[in-house]
Design a protein around this motif. Structure first.
Motif, short mmCIF file in Angstrom:
data_model
loop_
_atom_site.label_atom_id
_atom_site.label_comp_id
_atom_site.label_asym_id
_atom_site.label_seq_id
_atom_site.Cartn_x
_atom_site.Cartn_y
_atom_site.Cartn_z
N MET A 1 -60.21 -4.47 -36.17
CA MET A 1 -61.28 -3.84 -35.40
C MET A 1 -62.01 -2.80 -36.23
N GLU A 2 -61.26 -2.17 -37.18
CA GLU A 2 -61.91 -1.15 -38.01
C GLU A 2 -63.06 -1.76 -38.80
N THR A 3 -62.83 -2.99 -39.29
CA THR A 3 -63.89 -3.63 -40.08
C THR A 3 -65.14 -3.82 -39.24
N LEU A 4 -64.94 -4.24 -37.99
CA LEU A 4 -66.08 -4.44 -37.10
C LEU A 4 -66.86 -3.15 -36.92
N LEU A 5 -66.12 -2.11 -36.57
CA LEU A 5 -66.80 -0.83 -36.32
C LEU A 5 -67.47 -0.33 -37.59
N LEU B 1 -65.76 -5.46 -27.53
CA LEU B 1 -66.03 -6.08 -28.82
C LEU B 1 -65.15 -7.31 -28.96
N PHE B 2 -65.61 -8.24 -29.77
CA PHE B 2 -64.78 -9.42 -30.00
C PHE B 2 -65.15 -10.01 -31.36
N ILE B 3 -64.32 -10.91 -31.78
CA ILE B 3 -64.69 -11.66 -32.99
C ILE B 3 -64.09 -13.04 -32.91
N ASP B 4 -64.87 -14.01 -33.29
CA ASP B 4 -64.34 -15.36 -33.46
C ASP B 4 -65.03 -15.97 -34.66
N SER C 1 -70.55 -7.84 -30.18
CA SER C 1 -70.42 -7.32 -28.82
C SER C 1 -70.01 -8.42 -27.86
N ASN C 2 -69.09 -8.06 -27.01
CA ASN C 2 -68.68 -8.97 -25.96
C ASN C 2 -69.30 -8.53 -24.64
N ASN C 3 -69.65 -7.27 -24.58
CA ASN C 3 -70.27 -6.71 -23.38
C ASN C 3 -71.76 -7.03 -23.43
N LEU C 4 -72.26 -7.74 -22.42
CA LEU C 4 -73.66 -8.15 -22.44
C LEU C 4 -74.62 -6.97 -22.47
#
Lengths: 158, 633, 286
Positions: free
Chosen positions: B1-5, B119-122, B181-184
Motif C-alpha cells: 500500500m505504501e507504494t500506491l500512496l 484503494l485497491f490494486i489488481d 481508487s476503489n471509492n467512486l
C-alpha cells in the motif's frame, strides 16, 4: 543463358514521323503479324525496355529527349531506326529544324528502310537486332566477369 | 500500500516543488530525478503486486473525502473565475450544475456513507500504472528540452514553464489516484483533476484559439463529470450504507443495480475518451505543446475514459445498453479513421487515429466478452507506446523543419535519418503485422466473431482496418522518399530528447516479443479473475509473429548486398532531362520543379462530409444507451 | 509436419506453377484476341531476361523494399499452405504490399508515386472483402486455420455464395486485371506509364514478377477453401474462376480508381455482409 533473345521488350518513340511508320509498327502487334509470338512486348517505359524503336527524324526539340530515353534504358540495349526518316532524315533532311537521322544523337544498331517501312521489314529488323542484343549481352557478361576477377585479384593482393 | 500512496503523493509533492523551482538547472534536475523515481516505483509496483489478484486497502475515508470535496469546490471556484474572465458562460453553468450535484451529495448522503476499501490494486491497475509511470516520466523528461526550444521559437508566449511542469506532475499524481481508487467518489475527484489539468495545458499558449479549444475541452468533459456525479447520487440513494460506492462491490452487485450507474459513468468515459460526438475537443487540444498531446491526449488521460469503460465491461456484457455504447465506439473507429485520410497535418492525423483507437477499445469494452476485454487491454498498452512515440517524433521534427504538415516531411529519411526510422517504427507499430496494434485488432476480430451482435462490429472493423492502412502507409511513404538534395538537419538535439525516443522505439519492438509474457502474467489473470475464463492467441501464431519480427529485423542487412551494384539513374520523367533536385524545363522553356503530393480524397473522406454523420449517429447511440439502460432497469 | 511440408511445397513449386499459369493466361488472352500468342514458357523467359539485365536504380533503397515484398509474399503464402491462421495470412499479405508501396515511394518519381497511391487505394478496396471472407469461412467451418477449413466436410460454397462472388470481385483487383488494374498491370498493358513498377527494372522487376506468381497461387488457393469438401470440384472451380478473370480482362476497359474503391466496398457491403448476416441468422437460429 540467352533469355534476352526470347523476351525482347521494346519501346517505341515517334521522333518526328508523319505517323506512317508508327502505324506500321503498331500493325506488327495486330493478329496478322502478332509479334508477341516472339515474346515481344511493347512497353511504355524505357526502364523496362531492351529495344528502342524510333520512327521519324530527330528535330531540335526532341534530341535531348531521345538521348534521355536512351540513357534510361538498362544495358544491354539496341536501337532500331525504322523508316527512311529515322535512318537519314529522309525527305525532311534539309529542313531547318531537322538534325538528321537517329544516329546523329544516339548509336543505331539496325536501320530499317522504307517509306513507310513494311511490317515484314520491321519484324526482320527487330529479329536482326536480337542477334546484336545477344552479342552485347555476352560482352557485358564477359566485362562484368573480368571486372569481378580484377576486384578479386586486388582483394587477394591487399 | 505504501507504494500506491507514494505514487499518488510523490508526483503531487514534486508538482509543488516545480512551482518553486525558478531556475532552469533546478527544474532539469528535479524533473529528471522525479521521472526516474516514478518509473522505478511503478516497476516496483509490478514486482510487488504483479503476481497477485485484486487486493483491497481499507483507508479511513471521512477525513480524506472531506479534503477532496473542499479541493473540488476550490477548483470549481477557479473554473468559474476563469469562465467569467474569458466570458464563457456555458462553462460556468456546467460547473455550477456539477457543484450543485456534489453539494447535494455531501449534504443529503455523505454523512451516512461509509465506504471501507478505498484503494485497491489488481493487474489491470498495475498495467495502467506502468503506462503512466514509464511513459509519463519519459514524456516529462522529453518536455524539458522541448519547452526550452518552444519558448525560444515562440517569444510571444508567456514563459510559464514552472506552471507547466506543476500541472504535468499534478496530472501524473491524479492519474495514479484514478487507477488505484476503489471509492467512486475518489475516482470522480481524480477524474475532475485530470479534466482541469487538460484544460490548463491546452490553454497554455494563451492565444485566442488555445483558450477557445481549452474551454471546448472543459465543457465537454464537464458534461461527463455531471453524469459521473449523477451516478454517485444514484448509488448513494440506492444503498445508503455506501458500500456500493466501492468499485468492486458495484461490479459484483449485478446488472440490475449496476447498469444505470455503469451507463452514466460510461458516458463520462465517452466524453473523456473523446469518442464521437465529443471528438472535436481532442482535435482542438492539438494546439497544446506536443508533449501535452503525447501525455494527456493520447497515452494516458484519454485512456482514463476507456479504462473506466473496460472496468465496467462485465456489467455491459450481454446488455443492449452495452452494445449501444460499443456501437458508439465502433462508429467512432470507422468515421475517425476515414477522416484521418483527409488530414495532412501530422498532429491531426495522430489525433484522429487516437480517437479511432479509443473507439475500438470502447467497442471491445461495451460488448465485454473475455476475449474482447483481453484485446481492449492489449490495445491500451500498445496504443500508449506507439502513439506517444509518434507524438514526440512529430514534436521533434516540427521544431527542426518548422512544419508539421506531412507533405513537408518528404524525404525525412535523408534529412533526419534517425528520426525517420523511429517514426517509421512507430507508424509500423500502429497498423502492421506483427506489431502490437495489429495483434490487438486481430484479437478483436476473433472476439467479435464469437460475440452477440458481433457481425456488425466485424464489418466495421474490416472497413476501418482497410482505411487505417491507407492513411498510415501514405505517411510512411512520404518519410521514406529518397530525395537526394536535402541536407541533413538532424544534429544538435540534446540527449534529453533522444533518450525518451530511443526508449519508446525499443519498447514498440520489445512489446512484440514480450507480449505473450505481458498477456500471461497480467492480462489473462485479470480477465480470469473477472470472468472465470480467459483468452489468448494460440502459441503457434505467436511463434510465427516472432518469426516475422525476426525477418523484419534481418532484412535491412540486405542493404549490404545492394551497396556495390547498381547504376544510378534519375527517375523517368517522360524523357525530360532533370537536374538532381528534380528541376526540368517545361513547355515554352519555363523551369519547373517536380513535386509529388499524397492523395487526401477529401471529396470522399473530408471532415465536413463525415464528421456530421459520425456525430449524429453517435449522439443517437448515446441516447439509446441511456434509454436501454433505463428500460433494462 | 504436414504444415511444414505444405509450406515447403509452396515455396518450391508456386513459382513454377505461377509462371505456367501466367503463360496459359497469355496464350488464352492472345487466342481471345485472335492471335497465336507467345510460347507457354514465355513468363520464365521474361524473368530470366530481367535477371540478365543491368541493375539500374534511382535509389539503392528501392531494392530493399522489393526484397521485403517478395519475402513477405512468400511468408504469407507459405503460412497459408501450412494451414496457418487465415487472418494472420491476410495481415502478412498486407505487410508485403505496404513494402512494395514504400519501394515505389522511395524513388521520388511522379509515375511510381501515382502508382503507389493507387496501390494503396486498391488495398483499401479489397481488404474489407478479404477479411469478411475469412470471417465467413470461420462462421461456416468453425476455424480460422486454413488447414482445418480445407479439410472441412461442410459444403462451404452453399453457405457462402455471396461471399464467394464478392471475393471474385476483389480477386480482379488482386490479379491486376481489367477493369481494376489501376496501379499496374500485366504484360503489354500500360497505365500512367507502368504505375507502381515504373522505376523498377532488371532483377528487381524480376523479383516483383516472381512475387506476383506466388501471390496468384496463394489467391487461387483461397478459392479452393470454398470447395474444400470436394477436391475435384475445387480444382475445377479454380480453373473456371481463372478463365472468367481472363475473359473479364479481355472484355472490359480499365475504370477509374473511384470505381475500384466503390466496387470493392460495395461487394463487401452487399455480397459479403448480407451473406454473413443471413448465415449468422440461420446458424444462430438452428
Amino acid at each position: 543463358m540467352a533469355f534476352l533473345k526470347r523476351s525482347p521488350w521494346l519501346l517505341h518513340y515517334d521522333a518526328s514521323s508523319c505517323n506512317g511508320c508508327d502505324i506500321e509498327v503498331l500493325a506488327c502487334l495486330t493478329p496478322l503479324y502478332d509479334v508477341e509470338r516472339f515474346g515481344i512486348i511493347n512497353t511504355g517505359n524505357p526502364k523496362h525496355a531492351d529495344i528502342l524503336v524510333i520512327t521519324g527524324g530527330i528535330n531540335e526539340l526532341n534530341r535531348d529527349i531521345v538521348r534521355n530515353i536512351y540513357e534510361q534504358m538498362p544495358e544491354p540495349k539496341v536501337v532500331v531506326a525504322v523508316g527512311i526518316c529515322a535512318t537519314s532524315g529522309g525527305i525532311f533532311r534539309e529542313c531547318y529544324n531537322i538534325v538528321g537521322g537517329v544516329d546523329k544523337v544516339i548509336p543505331v544498331d539496325v536501320y530499317v528502310p522504307g517509306c513507310a517501312a513494311r511490317p515484314e521489314s520491321i519484324i526482320d529488323g527487330i529479329v536482326t537486332a536480337l542477334g546484336i542484343l545477344e552479342e552485347k549481352r555476352r560482352t557485358m557478361a564477359d566485362r562484368t566477369h573480368a571486372k569481378e576477377e580484377i576486384r578479386k585479384g586486388a582483394e587477394a593482393g591487399s | 500500500m505504501e507504494t500506491l500512496l507514494f505514487l499518488i503523493l510523490f508526483p503531487a509533492v514534486i508538482a509543488v516543488g516545480m512551482l518553486l523551482a525558478n531556475q532552469k538547472k533546478v527544474r532539469f534536475a528535479m524533473v529528471t530525478a522525479a521521472a526516474v523515481v516514478i518509473a522505478a516505483a511503478s516497476v516496483l509496483l509490478l514486482a510487488v503486486y504483479g503476481m497477485q489478484d485484486l487486493i483491497l486497502f481499507a483507508i479511513p475515508s471521512e477525513p480524506v473525502s472531506r479534503i477532496l470535496v473542499i479541493i473540488e469546490l476550490g477548483l470549481a471556484a477557479y473554473i468559474a473565475y476563469l469562465g467569467l474572465r474569458f466570458r464563457n458562460y456555458l462553462a460556468i453553468a456546467l460547473i455550477a450544475v456539477q457543484t450543485a450535484l456534489i453539494v447535494a451529495f455531501e449534504f443529503l448522503y455523505a454523512g451516512d456513507l461509509h465506504p471501507v476499501n478505498n484503494l485497491f490494486i489488481d493487474q489491470f491497475s498495475v498495467i495502467m500504472a506502468l503506462i503512466i509511470g514509464i511513459i509519463g516520466s519519459l514524456i516529462a523528461v522529453y518536455a524539458l528540452r522541448y519547452m526550452e526550444t518552444y519558448h525560444t521559437e515562440h517569444p510571444e508566449v508567456r514563459n510559464r514553464q514552472r506552471f507547466f511542469f506543476f500541472v504535468i506532475f499534478l496530472f501524473i499524481a491524479a492519474m495514479f489516484g484514478l487507477v488505484f481508487s476503489n471509492n467512486l467518489q475518489w475516482i470522480f475527484f481524480f477524474w475532475e483533476v485530470t479534466t482541469i489539468s487538460s484544460f490548463l495545458l491546452i490553454g497554455y499558449s494563451e492565444t485566442d484559439e488555445a483558450t477557445r479549444n481549452a474551454f471546448r475541452a472543459l465543457t465537454m468533459n464537464l458534461l461527463g463529470g455531471i453524469a459521473f456525479a449523477a451516478a454517485l447520487i444514484y448509488l448513494a440513494a440506492v444503498d445508503p450504507a455506501g458500500r456500493i460506492l466501492e468499485l468492486d462491490q458495484l461490479l459484483a452487485s449485478g446488472e440490475a443495480i449496476a447498469l444505470i450507474p455503469a451507463v452514466l459513468i460510461g458516458f463520462a468515459g465517452i466524453t473523456k475518451a473523446a469518442l464521437m460526438p465529443f471528438s472535436t475537443w481532442l482535435l482542438g487540444a492539438m494546439v497544446a505543446p506536443t508533449p501535452v498531446s503525447a501525455l494527456l491526449h493520447s497515452s494516458t488521460m484519454v485512456k482514463a475514459g476507456v479504462y473506466i469503460l473496460v472496468r465496467f465491461a462485465p456489467v455491459y456484457a450481454g446488455t443492449l445498453a452495452g452494445v449501444s455504447i460499443a456501437m458508439v465506439g465502433a462508429v467512432t473507429f470507422l468515421v475517425a479513421s476515414a477522416i484521418a485520410i483527409s488530414q495532412s497535418d501530422a498532429k491531426s492525423v495522430l489525433a484522429y487515429s487516437t480517437v479511432a483507437n479509443l473507439g475500438l477499445i470502447a467497442a471491445c469494452a461495451g460488448v465485454g466478452t473475455p476475449m474482447l476485454v483481453w484485446a481492449a487491454i492489449l490495445l491500451i498498452i500498445f496504443h500508449a507506446i506507439s502513439k506517444s512515440l509518434l507524438f514526440l517524433s512529430v514534436g521533434t521534427v516540427e521544431q527542426r523543419i518548422h512544419s508539421r504538415d506531412i507533405e513537408d516531411m518528404e524525404g525525412l529519411i535523408v534529412r533526419m535519418p534517425k528520426m525517420a526510422v523511429m517514426m517509421f517504427i512507430g507508424i509500423a507499430g500502429m497498423f502492421l503485422a506483427p506489431f502490437g496494434m495489429l495483434i490487438s485488432k486481430w484479437a478483436a476480430i476473433e472476439g467479435f466473431v464469437q460475440a452477440p451482435y458481433g457481425l456488425a462490429f466485424v464489418a466495421i472493423l474490416a472497413y476501418g482496418g482497410a482505411v487505417t492502412v491507407f492513411f498510415w502507409a501514405k505517411w510512411m511513404g512520404k518519410l521514406v522518399t529518397v530525395a537526394r538534395y536535402r541536407t541533413v538537419v538532424e544534429d544538435g538535439f540534446r540527449q534529453e530528447r533522444w533518450v525518451p525516443l530511443y526508449t519508446l522505439t525499443t519498447l514498440v519492438a520489445a512489446t512484440v516479443l514480450l507480449f505473450p509474457l505481458i498477456s500471461s502474467t497480467l492480462i489473462e489473470p485479470y480477465v480470469f479473475s473477472i470472468y472465470g475464463t480467459t483468452a489468448r492467441l494460440s502459441q503457434a501464431n505467436i511463434a510465427i509473429m516472432a518469426l516475422m519480427l525476426f525477418l523484419l529485423l534481418i532484412l535491412p542487412i540486405s542493404f549490404l548486398l545492394f551497396r556495390k551494384s547498381a547504376k544510378h539513374l534519375p527517375p523517368y520523367m517522360s524523357g525530360r532531362t532533370t537536374t538532381p533536385d528534380m528541376q526540368f524545363l517545361g513547355s515554352m522553356g519555363v523551369a519547373r520543379e517536380m513535386t509529388t503530393r499524397n492523395y487526401y480524397l477529401t471529396a470522399y473522406f473530408g471532415e465536413k462530409r463525415l464528421l456530421p454523420v459520425g456525430t449524429a449517429l453517435c449522439t443517437g447511440l448515446v441516447l439509446a444507451s441511456w434509454l436501454l439502460a433505463g428500460v433494462a432497469a | 509436419m504436414n504444415g511444414l511440408l505444405g509450406a515447403l511445397l509452396f515455396i518450391l513449386l508456386a513459382p513454377l506453377l505461377g509462371g505456367l499459369v501466367a503463360g496459359v493466361d497469355r496464350i488464352l488472352t492472345a487466342r481471345m484476341q485472335g492471335r497465336v500468342g507467345p510460347p507457354l514458357l514465355q513468363p520464365f523467359y521474361d524473368v530470366g531476361k530481367l535477371f540478365e539485365k543491368e541493375n539500374v536504380v534511382v535509389t539503392t533503397a528501392q531494392n530493399f523494399y522489393v526484397l521485403a515484398y517478395l519475402a513477405f509474399i512468400v511468408v504469407s503464402g507459405a503460412l497459408f499452405f501450412a494451414g496457418g491462421d487465415l487472418l494472420l495470412v491476410i495481415f502478412a499479405f498486407t505487410l508485403a504490399h505496404v513494402f512494395l508501396v514504400l519501394g515505389a515511394y522511395s524513388v521520388h518519381s511522379p509515375y511510381s508515386h501515382i502508382g503507389a497511391e493507387r496501390e494503396l487505394i486498391q488495398i483499401m478496396a479489397y481488404e474489407p472483402m478479404i477479411i469478411l471472407a475469412a470471417v465467413g469461412l470461420y462462421m461456416v467451418t468453425g476455424s480460422f486455420f486454413t488447414g482445418e477449413i480445407a479439410a472441412s466436410t461442410v459444403p462451404v460454397i452453399l453457405y457462402l455464395p455471396g461471399v464467394f462472388l464478392g471475393f471474385l470481385t476483389v480477386l480482379t483487383i488482386k490479379l491486376r486485371k481489367s477493369p481494376f488494374d489501376i496501379s499496374t498491370s500485366h504484360h503489354a498493358h500500360q497505365e500512367i506509364v507502368k504505375g507502381i513498377t515504373t522505376e523498377f527494372s532488371g532483377a528487381t522487376l524480376g523479383q516483383i514478377e516472381i512475387a506476383h506468381w506466388y501471390e496468384n497461387i496463394f489467391l487461387l488457393g483461397f478459392i479452393y477453401l470454398f470447395f474444400g469438401f470436394n477436391p475435384v470440384l475445387g480444382i475445377a472451380a479454380i480453373a473456371i474462376t481463372y478463365f472468367a478473370e481472363i475473359f473479364l480482362d479481355n472484355t472490359t476497359a480499365r475504370l477509374r480508381w473511384q470505381a475500384a474503391l466503390q466496387s470493392g466496398w460495395a461487394a463487401a457491403a452487399i455480397l459479403g455482409i448480407l451473406n454473413l448476416a443471413i448465415i449468422g441468422y440461420i446458424m444462430g437460429g438452428a
